[in-house]
Design a protein around this motif. Structure first.
Motif, PDB file in Angstrom:
ATOM      1  N   SER A 156       0.828  -1.210   0.000  1.00 45.58           N
ATOM      2  CA  SER A 156       0.000   0.000   0.000  1.00 45.58           C
ATOM      3  C   SER A 156       0.859   1.255   0.000  1.00 45.58           C
ATOM      4  O   SER A 156       0.614   2.203  -0.756  1.00 45.58           O
ATOM      5  CB  SER A 156      -0.927  -0.005   1.222  1.00 45.58           C
ATOM      6  OG  SER A 156      -1.687   1.179   1.287  1.00 45.58           O
ATOM      7  N   THR A 164      -6.747   8.641   5.135  1.00 50.24           N
ATOM      8  CA  THR A 164      -5.900   7.583   4.596  1.00 50.24           C
ATOM      9  C   THR A 164      -4.794   7.199   5.575  1.00 50.24           C
ATOM     10  O   THR A 164      -4.224   6.109   5.470  1.00 50.24           O
ATOM     11  CB  THR A 164      -5.273   7.994   3.250  1.00 50.24           C
ATOM     12  OG1 THR A 164      -4.576   9.247   3.407  1.00 50.24           O
ATOM     13  CG2 THR A 164      -6.345   8.159   2.187  1.00 50.24           C
ATOM     14  N   LEU A 204      -5.536   3.944   7.291  1.00 50.65           N
ATOM     15  CA  LEU A 204      -5.732   2.758   6.467  1.00 50.65           C
ATOM     16  C   LEU A 204      -5.022   1.530   7.028  1.00 50.65           C
ATOM     17  O   LEU A 204      -5.442   0.396   6.785  1.00 50.65           O
ATOM     18  CB  LEU A 204      -5.257   3.018   5.034  1.00 50.65           C
ATOM     19  CG  LEU A 204      -6.236   3.791   4.147  1.00 50.65           C
ATOM     20  CD1 LEU A 204      -5.602   4.102   2.802  1.00 50.65           C
ATOM     21  CD2 LEU A 204      -7.520   3.011   3.955  1.00 50.65           C
ATOM     22  N   LEU A 222      -7.451  -0.318   9.019  1.00 49.13           N
ATOM     23  CA  LEU A 222      -8.440  -0.984   8.176  1.00 49.13           C
ATOM     24  C   LEU A 222      -7.850  -2.209   7.485  1.00 49.13           C
ATOM     25  O   LEU A 222      -8.513  -3.236   7.334  1.00 49.13           O
ATOM     26  CB  LEU A 222      -8.977  -0.004   7.130  1.00 49.13           C
ATOM     27  CG  LEU A 222      -9.884   1.112   7.647  1.00 49.13           C
ATOM     28  CD1 LEU A 222     -10.327   2.009   6.504  1.00 49.13           C
ATOM     29  CD2 LEU A 222     -11.103   0.538   8.338  1.00 49.13           C
ATOM     30  N   THR A 239     -17.738  -5.502   0.418  1.00 52.75           N
ATOM     31  CA  THR A 239     -17.078  -4.415   1.151  1.00 52.75           C
ATOM     32  C   THR A 239     -16.578  -3.339   0.195  1.00 52.75           C
ATOM     33  O   THR A 239     -16.722  -2.136   0.459  1.00 52.75           O
ATOM     34  CB  THR A 239     -15.898  -4.966   1.975  1.00 52.75           C
ATOM     35  OG1 THR A 239     -16.349  -6.024   2.810  1.00 52.75           O
ATOM     36  CG2 THR A 239     -15.293  -3.875   2.841  1.00 52.75           C
ATOM     37  N   PHE A 289     -17.617   0.757   0.043  1.00 54.62           N
ATOM     38  CA  PHE A 289     -16.652   1.862   0.092  1.00 54.62           C
ATOM     39  C   PHE A 289     -16.584   2.625  -1.237  1.00 54.62           C
ATOM     40  O   PHE A 289     -16.164   3.785  -1.256  1.00 54.62           O
ATOM     41  CB  PHE A 289     -15.260   1.341   0.451  1.00 54.62           C
ATOM     42  CG  PHE A 289     -15.046   1.149   1.916  1.00 54.62           C
ATOM     43  CD1 PHE A 289     -14.836   2.237   2.753  1.00 54.62           C
ATOM     44  CD2 PHE A 289     -15.055  -0.122   2.478  1.00 54.62           C
ATOM     45  CE1 PHE A 289     -14.642   2.066   4.112  1.00 54.62           C
ATOM     46  CE2 PHE A 289     -14.860  -0.312   3.837  1.00 54.62           C
ATOM     47  CZ  PHE A 289     -14.655   0.782   4.652  1.00 54.62           C
ATOM     48  N   PHE A 296     -10.096   8.723   0.088  1.00 55.48           N
ATOM     49  CA  PHE A 296     -10.198   7.636   1.048  1.00 55.48           C
ATOM     50  C   PHE A 296     -10.901   6.425   0.422  1.00 55.48           C
ATOM     51  O   PHE A 296     -10.488   5.277   0.629  1.00 55.48           O
ATOM     52  CB  PHE A 296     -10.966   8.104   2.289  1.00 55.48           C
ATOM     53  CG  PHE A 296     -11.130   7.046   3.339  1.00 55.48           C
ATOM     54  CD1 PHE A 296     -10.038   6.530   4.006  1.00 55.48           C
ATOM     55  CD2 PHE A 296     -12.390   6.554   3.662  1.00 55.48           C
ATOM     56  CE1 PHE A 296     -10.183   5.558   4.980  1.00 55.48           C
ATOM     57  CE2 PHE A 296     -12.549   5.578   4.632  1.00 55.48           C
ATOM     58  CZ  PHE A 296     -11.446   5.080   5.297  1.00 55.48           C
ATOM     59  N   THR A 309      -9.103   2.867  -0.161  1.00 58.80           N
ATOM     60  CA  THR A 309      -9.706   1.712   0.499  1.00 58.80           C
ATOM     61  C   THR A 309      -9.936   0.585  -0.503  1.00 58.80           C
ATOM     62  O   THR A 309      -9.671  -0.590  -0.208  1.00 58.80           O
ATOM     63  CB  THR A 309     -11.035   2.099   1.165  1.00 58.80           C
ATOM     64  OG1 THR A 309     -10.816   3.155   2.104  1.00 58.80           O
ATOM     65  CG2 THR A 309     -11.627   0.906   1.914  1.00 58.80           C
ATOM     66  N   ASN A 356      -6.593  -0.994  -1.236  1.00 56.11           N
ATOM     67  CA  ASN A 356      -6.116  -1.857  -0.157  1.00 56.11           C
ATOM     68  C   ASN A 356      -6.949  -3.124  -0.016  1.00 56.11           C
ATOM     69  O   ASN A 356      -6.420  -4.177   0.356  1.00 56.11           O
ATOM     70  CB  ASN A 356      -6.107  -1.073   1.162  1.00 56.11           C
ATOM     71  CG  ASN A 356      -4.925  -0.139   1.274  1.00 56.11           C
ATOM     72  OD1 ASN A 356      -3.823  -0.549   1.565  1.00 56.11           O
ATOM     73  ND2 ASN A 356      -5.155   1.139   1.018  1.00 56.11           N
ATOM     74  N   LEU A 357      -8.236  -3.032  -0.308  1.00 57.79           N
ATOM     75  CA  LEU A 357      -9.052  -4.236  -0.314  1.00 57.79           C
ATOM     76  C   LEU A 357      -8.598  -5.184  -1.420  1.00 57.79           C
ATOM     77  O   LEU A 357      -8.545  -6.411  -1.224  1.00 57.79           O
ATOM     78  CB  LEU A 357     -10.526  -3.871  -0.514  1.00 57.79           C
ATOM     79  CG  LEU A 357     -11.265  -3.337   0.713  1.00 57.79           C
ATOM     80  CD1 LEU A 357     -12.606  -2.737   0.312  1.00 57.79           C
ATOM     81  CD2 LEU A 357     -11.482  -4.457   1.723  1.00 57.79           C
TER      82      LEU A 357
END
Length: 447
Positions: A327, A342, A345, A348, A396, A400, A414, A418, A421-422
């Motif tokens: 990331s 962020t 994160l 998260l 998810t 987001f 953000f 997200t 990163n997912l």
């Protein structure tokens, strides 16, 4: 009877794994309490509360609902049973291909993570509040128009405190501070206003003639702007030019040193909305790796207590560390600055990634008991868990993704990060985690 057995097996096998994931995730989110900013603390509290509520709903509402549906709607059940759920053969074959190059893939993943963490150390943080607003808003346009007219909308306040501000020494200090501002810092200063400048406008510039009686002749509304009723505090208002965060911090630090040399007996401090904004944004955007490390340690300790095995405790954490590095590398590669959102994160990533890795590792423990072939155990694990993990990740991501369309840049960024990163969490789970399971199992490390 078979419904009761299905309910029992679900509670016996699935609920403990989800409970472990919830506990680990909740403890990881506690790292957000390390932040000095209340809004980040509240964010962590709401996330923790949310996962606990979701778990309770799943146990006491969703599972009973499925039980009642299957038991009291047999026709629907027969139709469902006729379509037997099959393992995901594509994922099984994909994982099989990954395992052939497990050492290369894991080495590459680790190298990329290390590089990402290294370059992320110098990542910039966006602290300009105006850049977070909708860029076409009228309020922002008005601010820019006003700035063009008066030169700046930024101000600081220099507060001088003493037992009696109207003493000759303190009045001379006020004058010396103003002279310092307009001489040494003339490039940073637009104008200053103080008790003395107000008195000079009234023709009372002689410091020795200034006393309480003199001030009584001033309009009370104007007097209150610069001195309190007990004559123990006074303020010098300073309009400053637009500066970057680094320039502003340097300006404040140098100014504090110079001002404290003028009068060491009085308490002199610099404050104002600009100072508060900088301190708040720095608190929001710094210490992100510290927060992440605290979260990882808490997750490891919780898993160590639950499993009483070092390897089972460290196993779900390795992919999370790799995701954090990836990331940071992506943000550095595309020149994306950190924002107050962020910067959280890491928490998260721990929450989402830990859930995936714990569920996979729990299922792997079951599959190991069914076969002596480690590769088959790993392939069976992912072929059966792929669909739930994919559905969880995609839903998810769908939730987001709504943030991307926000007019506020901070929310949009953000949402984008997200989703990134997912995607990384899903990639790490499907590509990296099988190689870790294969290597640890190959060496016959005891779980």
């Amino acid at each position: 009877m078979k419904h009761d057995k299905a309910l029992f097996m679900t509670i016996k096998k699935m609920v403990p794994a989800v409970l472990i994931a919830m506990i680990s995730t909740g403890l990881g989110l506690l790292s957000l309490y390390r932040s000095k900013v209340p809004m980040i603390n509240d964010f962590g509290a709401m996330l923790t509360l949310g996962i606990v509520i979701a778990f309770m709903i799943g146990i006491f509402i969703f599972i009973p609902f499925l039980y009642i549906r299957d038991k009291h709607f047999p026709k629907e059940e027969k139709l469902k049973m006729s379509k037997k759920v099959k393992p995901n053969l594509f994922i099984s074959n994909f994982v099989g291909g990954v395992l052939k190059f497990k050492f290369v893939i894991l080495s590459l993943a680790i190298v990329l993570a290390i590089v990402g963490i290294y370059v992320d150390q110098s990542a910039e943080a966006e602290t300009n509040l105006e850049n977070f607003m909708p860029q076409d808003s009228e309020a922002l346009a008005d601010i820019k128009t006003l700035r063009n007219i008066i030169g700046s909308t930024e101000q600081i306040a220099i507060i001088i405190e003493d037992t009696y501000i109207l003493s000759l020494e303190n009045l001379e200090s006020i004058r010396d501070v103003e002279n310092l501002l307009i001489t040494k810092y003339e490039e940073n200063i637009i104008e200053t206003s103080s008790l003395l400048s107000l008195l000079e406008m009234m023709g009372l510039g002689n410091l020795e003639m200034i006393n309480e009686t003199t001030l009584q002749g001033m309009p009370i509304d104007q007097r209150k702007l610069f001195i309190n009723e007990s004559y123990t505090k006074t303020v010098i208002n300073v309009s400053i030019v637009e500066m970057s965060d680094e320039q502003f911090s340097s300006f404040i630090n140098n100014l504090e040193k110079d001002i404290n040399l003028i009068n060491k007996d009085s308490k002199i401090s610099i404050t104002g909305q600009s100072v508060i904004d900088i301190e708040m944004m720095n608190a929001l955007t710094t210490g992100r790796y510290e927060i992440t490390m605290i979260g990882l340690v808490l997750i490891f300790i919780s898993l160590l207590v639950i499993y009483r095995s070092f390897y089972r405790a460290i196993l779900p954490i390795i992919p999370i560390v790799i995701i954090v590095g990836w990331s940071g590398g992506i943000m550095a590669l595309f020149g994306i600055s950190y924002t107050p959102l962020t910067a959280t994160l890491g928490a998260l990533i721990m929450g989402i990634g830990t859930e995936f890795t714990i569920l996979i590792s729990e299922r792997f423990e079951e599959e190991k008991l069914k076969t002596d072939n480690r590769q088959e155990a790993i392939k069976n694990t992912f072929s059966r868990m792929a669909n739930p993990i994919l559905v969880s990740a995609l839903t998810t991501m769908g939730g987001f993704s709504a943030l991307i369309f926000s007019d506020f840049v901070i929310l949009s960024n953000f949402g984008i990060m997200t989703l990134v990163n997912l995607s990384l969490a899903l990639l790490s789970t499907i590509v990296v985690l099988p190689t870790i399971l294969a290597i640890t199992f190959t060496r016959k490390l005891r779980y």
